[in-house]
Scaffold this motif. Structure first.
Motif: not given
Length: 274
Positions: A113, A189, A248, A251
């Motif tokens: 990420h 995040t 995300a 991620a």
């Protein structure tokens, strides 16, 4: 290769149980702090882009135990998937190996990420610099088309109504763009999704032919098709990078990638009985 450990199958094994407790308690604390004091725990413990002034190394771990305060479904879906698929893995590997696997997948997801954030922030900085150097409506539209937030449209309308060489309008738009660049750089995040996605990949890899019943699909589907389709979907929406999408995706893919690497290092193989 690890085989399923002998003994009674535990439907709520040790690590899964404590991960569920920690994540739910932290989420409740987030909600309480926000509602009572207006304090967002995610501003301090959420994962920031490493180019942000608010980035701290501990955020690589702490963000895994936070979720969106306004979205119960975020924490519920992650914890349900963790329990549903992770319990089998912890029974197979034992608590120590499963915890290591979970944390490594979470860290791997965070690294992927951060890499994507680095690229995206560099691209945004280039677009912003192009507008600073040549403040035209066309250069501003490039930013608008890519990020498309509502506030930007008012500036577009103003540029269309007023002379393009209006000093005040140019200054206001430059200031808006600089603030926007900083806002994007500083977005935190949160969530266990990257680590949980690693768990999903591992379950699908080890038990590919297990049948799942997924609402609203009216028929059972094999895990390998569900996980494979999920990964392809994450790739699609990740590269599409649609304006307003705050998930995300890379991620998630990073968690799956590190899960696959760990499974290969450990010599894990698919269960022939699955």
């Amino acid at each position: 290769m690890s085989e399923m450990r002998p003994g009674k199958f535990q439907y709520l094994p040790l690590v899964i149980k404590y991960l569920l407790i920690i994540n739910v308690v932290v989420w409740l604390a987030q909600v309480a702090l926000l509602q009572m004091y207006g304090f967002k725990l995610s501003d301090y413990l959420g994962l920031r882009y490493w180019g942000s002034e608010y980035f701290r190394p501990h955020q690589f771990i702490t963000h895994l135990f936070l979720h969106d305060e306004s979205n119960f479904l975020h924490v519920f879906s992650n914890m349900f998937a963790l329990w549903m698929f992770g319990s089998t893995l912890e029974n197979r590997w034992g608590p120590k190996r499963f915890l290591n696997f979970y944390l490594i997948c979470g860290l791997g997801a965070a690294l992927c990420h951060e890499s994507v954030l680095t690229y995206e922030n560099m691209q945004l900085s280039k677009l912003a610099q192009a507008f600073y150097d040549h403040p035209t409506l066309d250069n501003f539209r490039v930013i608008v088309d890519k990020y498309g937030i509502d506030e930007m449209q008012s500036f577009v309308d103003a540029w269309q109504r007023l002379p393009a060489d209006s000093d005040q309008l140019v200054w206001q738009t430059k200031h808006f763009v600089s603030v926007f660049v900083e806002q994007i750089k500083n977005i935190p995040t949160v969530g266990a999704s990257g680590a949980v996605f690693g768990v999903l990949l591992a379950f699908g890899y080890l038990y590919p032919n297990q049948q799942l019943f997924i609402i609203p699909i009216p028929f059972p589907i094999r895990v390998k098709y569900f996980i494979g389709g999920y990964i392809l979907w994450e790739l699609y929406v990740g590269f599409k990078n649609q304006a307003g999408d705050n998930v995300a995706h890379f991620a998630h893919l990073g968690g799956a990638l590190f899960a696959y690497i760990l499974l290969k290092i450990w010599g894990e193989r698919s269960d022939p009985r699955s």
